[in-house]
Write a protein that holds these residues in place. Structure first.
Motif, PDB file in Angstrom:
ATOM      1  N   VAL A 280       0.835  -1.068   0.029  1.00 51.83           N
ATOM      2  CA  VAL A 280       0.042  -0.053  -0.138  1.00 51.83           C
ATOM      3  C   VAL A 280       1.037   1.049   0.039  1.00 51.83           C
ATOM      4  O   VAL A 280       2.027   1.257   0.630  1.00 51.83           O
ATOM      5  CB  VAL A 280      -0.885  -0.099   1.278  1.00 51.83           C
ATOM      6  N   PRO A 315      -3.414   0.023  -3.578  1.00 55.82           N
ATOM      7  CA  PRO A 315      -4.208   1.317  -2.805  1.00 55.82           C
ATOM      8  C   PRO A 315      -3.290   2.604  -2.462  1.00 55.82           C
ATOM      9  O   PRO A 315      -2.130   2.172  -2.025  1.00 55.82           O
ATOM     10  CB  PRO A 315      -4.937   0.557  -1.762  1.00 55.82           C
ATOM     11  N   ARG A 326      -7.423   4.419   7.882  1.00 52.03           N
ATOM     12  CA  ARG A 326      -7.695   3.911   6.437  1.00 52.03           C
ATOM     13  C   ARG A 326      -6.617   3.036   5.969  1.00 52.03           C
ATOM     14  O   ARG A 326      -6.844   2.141   5.294  1.00 52.03           O
ATOM     15  CB  ARG A 326      -7.791   5.098   5.698  1.00 52.03           C
ATOM     16  N   ALA A 330      -6.271  -1.721   4.818  1.00 58.85           N
ATOM     17  CA  ALA A 330      -6.035  -2.182   3.369  1.00 58.85           C
ATOM     18  C   ALA A 330      -4.551  -3.194   3.719  1.00 58.85           C
ATOM     19  O   ALA A 330      -4.636  -4.343   2.981  1.00 58.85           O
ATOM     20  CB  ALA A 330      -5.291  -1.144   2.537  1.00 58.85           C
ATOM     21  N   ALA A 333      -6.137  -6.672   4.867  1.00 59.28           N
ATOM     22  CA  ALA A 333      -6.525  -7.361   3.798  1.00 59.28           C
ATOM     23  C   ALA A 333      -5.591  -8.031   2.734  1.00 59.28           C
ATOM     24  O   ALA A 333      -5.859  -9.127   2.371  1.00 59.28           O
ATOM     25  CB  ALA A 333      -7.644  -6.147   2.877  1.00 59.28           C
ATOM     26  N   GLN A 342      -2.707  -7.968  -6.648  1.00 58.81           N
ATOM     27  CA  GLN A 342      -1.734  -7.242  -7.024  1.00 58.81           C
ATOM     28  C   GLN A 342      -0.534  -8.168  -7.844  1.00 58.81           C
ATOM     29  O   GLN A 342       0.277  -7.487  -8.603  1.00 58.81           O
ATOM     30  CB  GLN A 342      -0.943  -6.569  -5.735  1.00 58.81           C
TER      31      GLN A 342
END
Length: 374
Positions: A280, A315, A326, A330, A333, A342
């Protein structure tokens, strides 16, 4: 054949050294003059002055050195004109390099000027290509979608591959340097003090949320000498004490072994893709700077993996979105699904950047020689 080569920062020094190796392979007897760092010097360049004098970023940092840099520009241009070199090859650092090229072109208009690394006109300030075309004849591009943009501005351009595809990956013995139980989180808060100061506290909050779900999780944090002290200070209270890494071998091991990375924006996303590491992207900056950049931006993503693969699977949490509440979901996950969403995009990215083909330095050298023979 003699070439006058200029690099102004460590990344350019790496590109320049690989280019010199390629040129010596394809054109034995070639000699070099110019400016470069230790890697280019190891390939036979005697630098006109220390490259580090040019490694200055930001308006506030440049202003005190303005007159010194102006003298160095004039000195480099005169040295090029006195060298008898068949061409000028400039590597990135456009603020310095293109000013040298402009002086050379005025004095000797037919001198070929080759610039290595296309400006990111696909991201912002597209007018830079047309301005560059006034003093540059040929461009060596790192990204496959850049040549049409350069040729439209009036220069010839070859995609020569990105250096990330030629960087060594961890060996089995190096992987053992980072062995352990529990998922490994790679924290990459950047290499500049401002980046680290903004991102480290946020990443610390993310790490705390990850530990609540994965009590055995580990954190590796590669950094560089200039910010290592700040990194240690800002991570002292993290819920998981990070393994702070400065040597290249352990960094390769961490990139290879990590289950997921939280990274500042930049080319690091390509390094992670080369190691098949899900990621991320998190980045914060001055609100005014962010507002100005978003107004000027021509793209909807800052991540090169997303751009090169033509997907949006990585992301991003930029500016106001750069918050632990936030980012952490991610990351969790990706830990749960192994980053399956990905991996295909990362593989496509590496293929499009030249993995499996000739080394970028060799391709760049061939492009230089082809241009000079035209």
């Amino acid at each position: 054949m003699t070439l006058f080569v200029i690099a102004g920062e460590p990344s350019g020094d790496r590109l320049g050294a690989a280019l010199m190796v390629g040129l010596k392979t394809l054109s034995p007897g070639v000699t070099f003059q110019g400016i470069g760092g230790p890697l280019m010097q190891a390939e036979g360049l005697e630098s006109l002055f220390p490259m580090e004098e040019l490694s200055v970023m930001g308006l506030v940092e440049v202003l005190p050195k303005y007159f010194a840099l102006k003298r160095r520009i004039a000195q480099a241009a005169q040295a090029m004109l006195d060298s008898g070199a068949q061409a000028l090859v400039t590597i990135d650092s456009p603020d310095f390099c293109l000013r040298v090229a402009a002086i050379v072109k005025v004095a000797r208009p037919k001198t070929p000027v080759i610039h290595y690394v296309a400006p990111s006109v696909w991201a912002w300030r597209p007018g830079r290509a047309a301005r560059m075309a006034r003093v540059v004849d040929h461009v060596l591009a790192l990204l496959p979608f850049e040549p049409p943009l350069m040729t439209a501005a009036g220069m010839t351009c070859d995609f020569v591959g990105h250096p990330v595809v030629a960087e060594p990956l961890a060996t089995p013995s190096e992987r053992a340097l980072i062995a352990g139980d529990g998922p490994l989180i790679l924290a990459l808060p950047g290499s500049r003090k401002g980046e680290v100061a903004r991102l480290a506290p946020v990443l610390g909050q993310v790490v705390a949320r990850i530990r609540a779900v994965h009590p055995t999780a580990r954190v590796a944090l590669p950094t560089v000498r200039g910010v290592a002290g700040l990194v240690r200070e800002l991570t002292a209270d993290w819920a998981i004490a990070p393994h702070i890494i400065q040597d290249a071998a352990t960094k390769r091991a961490a990139f290879a072994a990590a289950d997921v990375a939280i990274a500042a924006s930049g080319t690091v996303s390509l390094e992670l893709a080369a190691n098949d590491c899900p990621m991320v992207i998190a980045y914060d900056m001055n609100p005014l700077t962010l507002w100005l950049m978003r107004r000027a931006a021509l793209i909807d993503t800052v991540t090169l993996v997303n751009l090169v693969s033509d997907t949006r699977v990585v992301p991003e949490f930029i500016g106001p979105d750069c918050r632990a509440d936030r980012i952490a979901p991610a990351v969790l996950a990706l830990l749960q699904d192994g980053g399956a969403s990905q991996r295909a995009a990362m593989q496509v990215t590496m293929e499009r950047l030249g993995r499996g083909g000739p080394a970028p330095g060799l391709r760049a050298a061939q492009s230089v020689l082809d241009h000079l023979r035209r």
